[in-house]
Design a protein around this motif. Sequence first.
Motif, short mmCIF file in Angstrom:
data_model
loop_
_atom_site.label_atom_id
_atom_site.label_comp_id
_atom_site.label_asym_id
_atom_site.label_seq_id
_atom_site.Cartn_x
_atom_site.Cartn_y
_atom_site.Cartn_z
N HIS A 245 2.34 1.71 -3.44
CA HIS A 245 1.36 2.20 -4.40
C HIS A 245 1.03 3.67 -4.13
N SER A 246 0.95 4.07 -2.87
CA SER A 246 0.70 5.48 -2.54
C SER A 246 1.83 6.36 -3.08
N GLU B 249 0.83 -1.21 0.00
CA GLU B 249 0.00 0.00 0.00
C GLU B 249 0.86 1.26 0.00
N GLY C 284 -3.28 -1.00 -9.29
CA GLY C 284 -3.55 -1.00 -7.87
C GLY C 284 -2.37 -1.49 -7.06
N PRO C 285 -2.52 -1.55 -5.76
CA PRO C 285 -1.38 -1.86 -4.89
C PRO C 285 -0.90 -3.31 -4.97
N TYR C 286 -1.75 -4.22 -5.47
CA TYR C 286 -1.39 -5.64 -5.41
C TYR C 286 -0.93 -6.19 -6.75
#
Length: 464
Positions: A411-412, A408, A446-448
């Motif tokens: 990704h941020s 996370e 996305g983050p994953y």
Amino acid sequence: LAAAASQFASFPGPPTDATAKEFLERFPLPVIFSALKSSFEVPRLESSLVSCLERIFKTSYGVSLLPQSMPYAQAGLRSNSPLTRQLACNAIAQLLENVQAIVIYPSVIASLADGDANVATAAAEAVKNLAKSSRGLELIFPELAMNSSSLVRIRVLAVAVALFGISDAAAAAVYHSSLLSMFEEELNNKSDILATLNALEVLYELAASQNGAKYLLTTSMLQRLTAMIGNSATDSIMRSRAMMISARLLSSVKHVIQAFDANLTESTELEVALDALGQLGMVARGAELLLCPTARHIVEATFCNQGRNIQLAGAHALASISGEKRTELNDQAEACLRNLIYSAAENSSKRSPSGLFWSLLQQEPEIRLAAYRLIVGLVVRPWCLWEVCSKQEIINLVTDESTKEGMEFRHSCCVAISNALMASNYKNDATFSEVAEKLQAAVRRGPYLAREEPKPIVVAEERF
């Protein structure tokens, strides 16, 4: 006696020890104190005797007689005459560590509630003098002050403010007596606006002293003042006074920062100090105060390899100051921040801020997460955006990190870089076109790191 006292009181110039001794040999103190009890029988006798004794007690000889006069002073505190009560308070005020004066200290405190303003003022001076002694501090402000009228509590608070300026020991004694809670009680007094205004005036004086501001900042007073300022239903005069008090308290933060700056040397203290400075840096004004010059300690801790815990605390503090969760700073603070980071790069083997960021990102997961926070806060600045986008290794990491820790945060960071690039003058620069596409693709995934939508090997009809 009346004629002699009147003549002695009106004699020009200060009396000498010889004249005081000569008068008391003719009229000893017990005679004078006895006459005070029945002074109402002789016109103007009381005022003459009080003036006479005040002059005598200002001589060295008179002061030497004060200890044996304490029983009379205690009796004087209970007199019906304001002049006599005032004389008793003045006499007690001249004794600092006399045991008998300490014994009658509660009676002096009670005189703060005197209906005569002159007596109350004299009692306040006596309290301030007695508080200079260690034994006096032990007895400071008993519970009777807490249960008195609003006027008496204001007088007690005014004396407390004066005690904060006497010594560090006196300030600590007042603080540990829980006396500051009386300020909160007065501020909560909705039925008496005048009492609340008086409390605010006294609080304003307290916030002006270094010790007072220091101890006030350890209480919830600033939050209470903030609530008062933000409440539109509060009287405008009280709100404006609360603003002035808050400004005084916040101005003392600068002295706190200077103390940090002068004492950030011990490694055992440095980690805790960095955490504390990071908390202060979360708000813009705190960050601006830190950046000139205390933030150099934080930058050094982040990039100069002073140990794992120090580096981690430094990176998180620098991320808070940089503005991970708020807008940019004023021009001076921005210039300081930029100069500090470029200076750190020049003095290292990395030679550039991008090299410093990459060195953090290559370390263990916890430091890498702190580095993500740091980049999120800094990348809105064009100089940092250029540094980050020109370092291909950083772009590759934030768009396609294989480790699962902190996805996370990664990704941020990727989103922050992409948004900053799209909002900057570099968005149409051919040099960064490939970087922009790569960032946008990673943002969409996305983050994953989802590669593509999964498809069944066998279609639904063939399974039945």
